[in-house]
Design a protein around this motif. Structure first.
Motif, PDB file in Angstrom:
ATOM      1  N   ARG A   6       0.844  -1.199   0.000  1.00  0.00           N
ATOM      2  CA  ARG A   6       0.000   0.000   0.000  1.00  0.00           C
ATOM      3  C   ARG A   6       0.875   1.243   0.000  1.00  0.00           C
ATOM      4  O   ARG A   6       2.002   1.230   0.495  1.00  0.00           O
ATOM      5  CB  ARG A   6      -0.988   0.007   1.169  1.00  0.00           C
ATOM      6  CG  ARG A   6      -0.486   0.460   2.519  1.00  0.00           C
ATOM      7  CD  ARG A   6       0.591  -0.373   3.133  1.00  0.00           C
ATOM      8  NE  ARG A   6       0.870  -0.065   4.527  1.00  0.00           N
ATOM      9  CZ  ARG A   6       1.596   0.960   4.969  1.00  0.00           C
ATOM     10  NH1 ARG A   6       2.162   1.780   4.131  1.00  0.00           N
ATOM     11  NH2 ARG A   6       1.779   1.165   6.263  1.00  0.00           N
ATOM     12  N   ALA A   8       0.573   5.094   1.375  1.00  0.00           N
ATOM     13  CA  ALA A   8      -0.328   5.666   2.376  1.00  0.00           C
ATOM     14  C   ALA A   8      -0.020   7.120   2.736  1.00  0.00           C
ATOM     15  O   ALA A   8       0.286   7.437   3.877  1.00  0.00           O
ATOM     16  CB  ALA A   8      -0.274   4.793   3.629  1.00  0.00           C
ATOM     17  N   SER A  10      -0.730  11.124   3.599  1.00  0.00           N
ATOM     18  CA  SER A  10      -1.821  11.934   4.142  1.00  0.00           C
ATOM     19  C   SER A  10      -2.189  12.933   3.061  1.00  0.00           C
ATOM     20  O   SER A  10      -1.302  13.579   2.512  1.00  0.00           O
ATOM     21  CB  SER A  10      -1.354  12.710   5.375  1.00  0.00           C
ATOM     22  OG  SER A  10      -0.877  11.813   6.322  1.00  0.00           O
ATOM     23  N   ASP A  42      -4.250   8.317   4.424  1.00  0.00           N
ATOM     24  CA  ASP A  42      -4.169   8.457   5.883  1.00  0.00           C
ATOM     25  C   ASP A  42      -4.736   9.829   6.251  1.00  0.00           C
ATOM     26  O   ASP A  42      -4.004  10.792   6.458  1.00  0.00           O
ATOM     27  CB  ASP A  42      -2.711   8.307   6.344  1.00  0.00           C
ATOM     28  CG  ASP A  42      -2.244   6.856   6.290  1.00  0.00           C
ATOM     29  OD1 ASP A  42      -3.013   5.996   5.819  1.00  0.00           O
ATOM     30  OD2 ASP A  42      -1.108   6.584   6.735  1.00  0.00           O
ATOM     31  N   TYR A 194      -1.408   8.510  13.628  1.00  0.00           N
ATOM     32  CA  TYR A 194      -1.181   7.594  12.508  1.00  0.00           C
ATOM     33  C   TYR A 194      -0.934   6.131  12.909  1.00  0.00           C
ATOM     34  O   TYR A 194      -1.371   5.197  12.223  1.00  0.00           O
ATOM     35  CB  TYR A 194      -0.015   8.173  11.683  1.00  0.00           C
ATOM     36  CG  TYR A 194       0.919   7.168  11.108  1.00  0.00           C
ATOM     37  CD1 TYR A 194       0.575   6.472   9.949  1.00  0.00           C
ATOM     38  CD2 TYR A 194       2.133   6.886  11.724  1.00  0.00           C
ATOM     39  CE1 TYR A 194       1.432   5.533   9.422  1.00  0.00           C
ATOM     40  CE2 TYR A 194       2.989   5.950  11.202  1.00  0.00           C
ATOM     41  CZ  TYR A 194       2.632   5.269  10.061  1.00  0.00           C
ATOM     42  OH  TYR A 194       3.463   4.332   9.548  1.00  0.00           O
ATOM     43  N   SER A 198      -2.926   2.727  11.006  1.00  0.00           N
ATOM     44  CA  SER A 198      -2.064   2.116   9.995  1.00  0.00           C
ATOM     45  C   SER A 198      -1.974   0.602  10.220  1.00  0.00           C
ATOM     46  O   SER A 198      -2.122  -0.194   9.283  1.00  0.00           O
ATOM     47  CB  SER A 198      -0.680   2.755  10.065  1.00  0.00           C
ATOM     48  OG  SER A 198       0.157   2.206   9.073  1.00  0.00           O
ATOM     49  N   ARG A 212       8.187   1.772   2.860  1.00  0.00           N
ATOM     50  CA  ARG A 212       8.044   3.208   3.121  1.00  0.00           C
ATOM     51  C   ARG A 212       9.403   3.807   3.398  1.00  0.00           C
ATOM     52  O   ARG A 212      10.415   3.111   3.397  1.00  0.00           O
ATOM     53  CB  ARG A 212       7.089   3.415   4.305  1.00  0.00           C
ATOM     54  CG  ARG A 212       7.507   2.647   5.544  1.00  0.00           C
ATOM     55  CD  ARG A 212       6.417   2.692   6.604  1.00  0.00           C
ATOM     56  NE  ARG A 212       6.747   1.890   7.773  1.00  0.00           N
ATOM     57  CZ  ARG A 212       5.906   1.648   8.758  1.00  0.00           C
ATOM     58  NH1 ARG A 212       4.680   2.143   8.720  1.00  0.00           N
ATOM     59  NH2 ARG A 212       6.266   0.918   9.797  1.00  0.00           N
ATOM     60  N   HIS A 216      10.559   5.931   9.035  1.00  0.00           N
ATOM     61  CA  HIS A 216       9.595   5.118   9.791  1.00  0.00           C
ATOM     62  C   HIS A 216      10.220   3.905  10.476  1.00  0.00           C
ATOM     63  O   HIS A 216       9.494   3.087  11.042  1.00  0.00           O
ATOM     64  CB  HIS A 216       8.479   4.634   8.860  1.00  0.00           C
ATOM     65  CG  HIS A 216       7.496   5.717   8.515  1.00  0.00           C
ATOM     66  ND1 HIS A 216       6.602   6.231   9.427  1.00  0.00           N
ATOM     67  CD2 HIS A 216       7.275   6.393   7.366  1.00  0.00           C
ATOM     68  CE1 HIS A 216       5.870   7.161   8.848  1.00  0.00           C
ATOM     69  NE2 HIS A 216       6.268   7.289   7.597  1.00  0.00           N
TER      70      HIS A 216
HETATM   71  N1  GLU Z   1       0.862   8.402   6.372  1.00  0.00           N
HETATM   72  C1  GLU Z   1       2.179   7.892   6.654  1.00  0.00           C
HETATM   73  C2  GLU Z   1       3.201   8.795   5.996  1.00  0.00           C
HETATM   74  O1  GLU Z   1       2.885   9.428   5.021  1.00  0.00           O
HETATM   75  C3  GLU Z   1       2.285   6.492   6.126  1.00  0.00           C
HETATM   76  C4  GLU Z   1       3.490   5.764   6.526  1.00  0.00           C
HETATM   77  C5  GLU Z   1       3.323   4.297   6.214  1.00  0.00           C
HETATM   78  O2  GLU Z   1       3.507   3.960   5.043  1.00  0.00           O
HETATM   79  O3  GLU Z   1       2.997   3.532   7.099  1.00  0.00           O
HETATM   80  O4  GLU Z   1       4.304   8.906   6.465  1.00  0.00           O
END
Ligand code: GLU
Length: 457
Positions: A6, A8, A10, A42, A194, A198, A212, A216
């Motif tokens: 996925r 994701a 925002s 998100d 978040y 998630s 990602r 993270h």
């Molecule tokens: N919304 C998160 C971001 O943009 C998603 C991170 C993820 O892929 O879990 O950093």
């Protein structure tokens, strides 16, 4: 199990080349494994998320060549997060906290002066029912923290607890849960940060690989613990390096120039942007790759460097030029037509000029040169003018084809005794007004005898 990834973001702004890198890593990974790609928004931050940004992100993805198999919005799944909260509360791993940001700040300072790590000390775990009731009576609402599983029996005695995974990009990774504060999952106003949504989505949507940015990595330690607390097997994780501007700054949704929309509007080809976004900062050579399928062949997430990569927009131009150089007419026919380049000459014209354009729109200037002559007549010396006139007097008869230029210049050489640059350059200048450009052998049949004679000085 079908590989499921996925992307994701925002929807709080336009995506930039760094976000595109994340989307593309996921897309190519799915392509390579015959998997599915979920576009997940998100958007639990209601104040900053906007549908128009979500729409713009989808538009950008389509332009890049990414076509999600499914689209999901977190804002439409709140009851699923509420259910997970209940589960965590029942398991005793989600606890109410009442500290204000100022109180937390003060505590952190105190811990630092005592030489303790500046993590949350779990003071709220000690609150009695009466104390909580007093806070509530005072109008305070709790925020909720996840009790990290980093202790044996006493939460006030955290122990080193390594969460280890084999990262799809970085290889073996470790996060020590004892080095982290219990994360806040739910804010005072009941909205979600978040972290929890998630994980809940990744479980419900059967995501097999979370790919990602490496900002993270620490979250992954926390999220793996959360997957387990919710009774789920964690997916595989991959963290790619981030892109920075050429001066080393991080990209933000505000850096408009490097937004995908900005790059598109500047006239770049999607595959030039895609090639650079994927290949930069890897051990692969950065080169213009013509199709997503070909790029998927070359894509190896494990070949990605661990440090940030500087992104130089000038490289895009180099790739764009290389890409156009090889682009067949059928792929640009419609766009050329929209630029006013159509008719039976459009194809030979494209094949003649594609090696001389940086951007597709540059072909308009060449089309004008062909249709209405040099935009600015070239400065020719009197001697060169006489030479060009003489050369034009012996233009071959039609029909003209790719061999006409050679036949003509052979005759001119014989007639005038000129050769090399002295022979070609005045002819090029008279025909196009420019000292460099497409092969004259290709241009001549497009001009035709009449069009050529019209340029006689
Ligand atoms: N919304 C998160 C971001 O943009 C998603 C991170 C993820 O892929 O879990 O950093």
């Amino acid at each position: 199990m079908t590989v499921t990834v996925r992307f994701a973001p925002s929807p709080t702004g336009h995506i930039h080349i760094g976000n595109a890198r994340t989307a593309l890593f996921n897309w190519l990974f799915a392509m390579k494994h015959g998997g599915r790609f979920i576009q997940r928004f998100d958007d639990t931050d209601f104040a900053r998320s906007r549908q128009e940004y979500a729409d713009a992100i989808l538009y950008d993805l389509h332009w890049l060549g990414i076509f999600p198999d499914a689209i999901r919005y977190q804002s439409r799944r709140i009851e699923n997060y509420d259910a997970a909260v209940e589960r965590l509360k029942e398991a005793g791993v989600l606890y109410a906290c009442y500290e204000t940001p100022e109180e937390l700040d003060l505590r952190r300072k105190v811990r630092r002066t005592r030489g303790l790590p500046p993590v949350y000390g779990r003071e709220a775990l000690k609150l009695t029912a009466d104390e909580k009731a007093a806070f509530e009576a005072d109008g305070r609402r709790p925020h909720w923290r996840f009790l990290l599983p980093n202790f044996d029996t006493d939460p006030f005695e955290p122990q080193r607890t390594d969460i280890v995974w084999t990262d799809v990009v970085r290889g073996e990774e470790t996060v020590d849960l004892a080095s982290l504060s219990d994360p806040v999952l739910v804010r005072e106003d009941g909205t979600y940060l978040y972290t929890l949504p998630s994980v809940v989505d990744d479980i419900d949507m059967e995501v097999t690989h979370v790919i990602r940015g490496d900002d993270h990595v620490t979250n992954t330690g926390v999220q793996i613990a959360l997957f387990k607390a919710l009774g789920a097997e964690p997916p595989a994780f991959g963290h790619h390096n981030l892109l920075t501007t050429s001066s080393g700054e991080g990209l933000s949704k505000r850096s408009g120039a490097l937004s995908i929309a900005g790059l598109r509007e500047s006239g770049l080809e999607p595959m030039a942007v895609v090639s650079l976004a994927v290949l930069i900062g890897t051990s692969e050579n950065v080169s213009a790759v013509a199709s997503m399928a070909e790029l998927a062949e070359r894509f190896d997430p494990a070949a990605t460097s661990k440090s940030a990569s500087k992104f130089d927009p000038d490289e895009l131009i180099v790739l764009n030029r290389a890409l156009l150089h090889e682009t067949p007419f059928s792929e640009v026919q419609d766009r050329l037509s929209a630029l006013g380049i159509s008719g039976e000459k459009a194809e030979p014209f494209w094949l003649a000029v594609r090696g001389n354009v940086e951007k597709l729109s540059d072909s308009v200037a060449w089309w004008k040169v062909l249709k209405s002559g040099p935009q600015e007549p070239a400065e020719l010396s009197d001697e060169d003018k006489d030479y060009v006139r003489a050369a034009f007097d012996i233009l071959p008869e039609e029909p003209w084809d790719a061999s006409t230029w050679k036949a003509w210049t052979d005759a001119v050489r014989k007639e005038t005794g000129r050769k090399g640059k002295a022979l070609f350059m005045p002819l090029r200048l008279a025909l196009t007004g420019l000292a460099a450009g497409p092969e004259l052998a290709d241009l001549l049949p497009l001009l035709g005898r009449e069009g050529t004679l019209a340029r006689q000085p």
